[in-house]
Design a protein around this motif. Sequence first.
Motif, short mmCIF file in Angstrom:
data_model
loop_
_atom_site.label_atom_id
_atom_site.label_comp_id
_atom_site.label_asym_id
_atom_site.label_seq_id
_atom_site.Cartn_x
_atom_site.Cartn_y
_atom_site.Cartn_z
N GLN A 404 -5.09 -13.29 0.19
CA GLN A 404 -5.89 -12.49 1.10
C GLN A 404 -4.75 -11.50 1.95
OE1 GLN A 404 -8.56 -14.74 3.43
NE2 GLN A 404 -9.90 -15.09 1.81
N GLN A 405 -3.80 -12.43 2.55
CA GLN A 405 -2.76 -11.64 3.23
C GLN A 405 -1.95 -10.71 2.43
OE1 GLN A 405 -0.66 -14.61 5.23
NE2 GLN A 405 -2.19 -15.26 6.97
N HIS A 406 -1.77 -11.24 1.35
CA HIS A 406 -0.92 -10.32 0.43
C HIS A 406 -1.61 -9.19 0.18
CE1 HIS A 406 1.96 -9.50 -2.84
NE2 HIS A 406 1.21 -9.20 -3.67
N GLU A 407 -2.89 -9.18 -0.28
CA GLU A 407 -3.55 -7.68 -0.61
C GLU A 407 -3.49 -6.94 0.59
OE1 GLU A 407 -7.37 -9.06 -1.54
OE2 GLU A 407 -6.90 -10.00 -3.67
N GLN A 408 -3.82 -7.54 1.81
CA GLN A 408 -3.55 -6.82 3.20
C GLN A 408 -2.50 -5.97 3.14
OE1 GLN A 408 -5.07 -9.21 6.23
NE2 GLN A 408 -7.27 -9.08 5.41
N GLN A 410 -0.31 -5.46 1.00
CA GLN A 410 0.16 -4.51 -0.15
C GLN A 410 -0.26 -3.10 0.39
OE1 GLN A 410 -1.28 -5.58 -3.82
NE2 GLN A 410 -0.08 -4.12 -4.97
N ARG A 411 -1.55 -3.24 1.02
CA ARG A 411 -2.21 -1.71 1.23
C ARG A 411 -1.23 -1.33 2.26
NH1 ARG A 411 -6.90 -4.60 0.10
NH2 ARG A 411 -7.26 -5.30 2.22
N ALA A 412 -0.94 -2.04 3.30
CA ALA A 412 -0.29 -1.51 4.25
C ALA A 412 1.07 -1.10 4.13
CB ALA A 412 -0.20 -2.70 5.41
N LEU A 413 1.51 -1.77 2.89
CA LEU A 413 2.88 -1.33 2.54
C LEU A 413 3.24 -0.16 1.82
CD1 LEU A 413 4.47 -4.97 1.46
CD2 LEU A 413 5.40 -3.42 3.28
N GLU A 414 2.05 0.15 1.14
CA GLU A 414 2.07 1.37 0.49
C GLU A 414 1.88 2.54 1.46
OE1 GLU A 414 -1.55 1.28 -2.06
OE2 GLU A 414 -0.73 -0.17 -3.47
N VAL A 415 1.21 2.22 2.59
CA VAL A 415 1.16 3.53 3.56
C VAL A 415 2.62 3.43 4.22
CG1 VAL A 415 0.13 4.20 5.81
CG2 VAL A 415 -1.08 3.22 4.00
#
Length: 639
Positions: A404-408, A410-415
């Motif tokens: 779950q933390q990885h998905e969150q 990943q989205r924050a890293l794209e930004v």
Amino acid sequence: MDLRSELLKSIWYGFTALDLEKSGKVSKSQLKVLSHNLCTVLSIPHDPVALEEHFRDDDDGPVSSQGYMPYLNKYILDKVIEGSFIKENVDELCWTLTAKKNYQTDKTSSTVLPEKDAFRLWCLFNFLSEDKYPLVMVPDEVEYLLKKICMAMSIEFNCVELEDFFSQDSVQQSGITVWVFLEMMNSGKMSKGIDKSIISMAIEEVYREIVGDVLKEGYLWKKGQLRRNWKERWFTLRPSNLSYYTGEDRKDCQGNIVLDGNCCVEEVDDQILFGHSKWIKNLFYPVLPDRDGKRCMFCLKTLSKTYEMSASDTKQRQEWTSAIQTAIRLHVEGKTSLHKDLKLKRREQREQREKRRQSKEEELLRLRALQEERERKLAELDLLKEAQKQAQVLLAQDEQRRRQQHEQLQRALEVQLREAEEARVSMQAEMVLKEEEAERQRKRIKELEEMQKRLEEALQLEIKARMDEEVFRYAQAGLLAEEEEKMKALMSLQEEQEEYILKTQREKQELKQEMEVKSRSLDEAQRQLEEVRANRHRVDQDVVAAQRKLRQASTNVKHWNVQMNRLMRPIGPGEKRPSLGSSFSSFQIPTQRDPGLRLRRRSGSEDQDEESKENVDNRAGCDLEKRHSHASNGDMDIP
């Protein structure tokens, strides 16, 4: 163990017996008495002043054993000569001192040993004790001594009583003192039901064997050297000799056989023992066949004599031959005592056993440590298994939470990646500007470094120039001082020259006056004329010597004038000092004339005038003498 160590053991008991307060110190008056008695029994001269001289700086009180030891070694033990005294007397002296203080027994008890037996046990204890103070005897040596006494009494030694005695006190495991040993012997535990006389005989036998170095004693039949008859004698064997007496009391010594490596027992014929085998010398002490009605015979051969002896039985013969073999072996090996050698061997065996025991204990401790380590690791392994199970459950929960933390993330890293790309572009532009600015700064730093190097070189040149200037100044000061010294020397030489010239002038004036007196006295007798001639001849020689000295002095003055003229030119500031080789050639000779030289020339001209006057006077004197001679002869000169 040498003689000094044996004597020190006995003296230690005597010193501690005088220490009544057990403070480790003894008064000097008691030490004087002890030293005097020791010198008496050791057969050495006693110096009563030596003790006072030795302890002159320590007059405040009693002396400790450490303070008495240097005096004992220097003034007593160093003077001891082995064989010049009886050691038993020294032991008796020290035993008398220590027994009064430490050996208190119940005289009425039936188990108490006599005083003589206690003294012999004390000597045996000293012999077998360790070479450490306070003196103790280890349990192994106690057991050895008790076994020897029991063997002398022909009884079997009981180790149980001794083990019980040592088990009562753990401190005694490392060794017992002599007083504890004597108390144990007086208790009767080791000699129950045995007569005192038997115990005394056994103690005396062991004492003579161990302390007296007696390897064997007993009656033997000996064949005489002259009468060739057989007589029964009491023989005493020691490592160095075999003595024989008329009786067991050993009062009348009939002879002494010195044993060395050349002694041996006469070997039996080859056909008797070995058949026709090859004879091996000194391999075994064989015995002789029975003859002269004597059985169990053997023959001891030395370089000078052959001694024929006979034992009572075969066993005694074997014991005697073995004992003689042992004595000769000790002499060949350079050993003076059998029991000293055995004591050292037992000590080495104890040390080896102690080392083996320590190694076994260390090995046991190591095994116990390994066992404990193994049990500890097994407990740790069980804990690790339990922790592993709990960790697997936690790992599954953590895995789900991480997803779950990885998905969150990943989205924050794209930004953040988009923002970082924009920032990278702006950073590149800034980096270009920063690089241009850094290049300008590097150039400026390089210029400043070059300027700093030039300034350092200029500073070094200035420092070197100032140092050279200081060196030149020191050189100039040295030259000026040297010039001043030479000027002083030259002036002193000029003064000496003037004094010498004045002295010469006075002498010449005196000679002139003397010549005038001689010219007025020409009318005197021929005797006075001869004296005048002799005086004139002597004066001429003095004048020649004076002229020679004057010429030498003139030469010296001329030489020093030249040297002074070379040094007259002063050294200006800032000029370099010339080298030593060309120091005089660089000066110019001054043009002014030397007043000393003018004075010498003037004196030379005056000398020439004086000489010419003297020549004229001499010629006139000669003419006048001729006239007088002609007048005396009756002749007359025509002008």
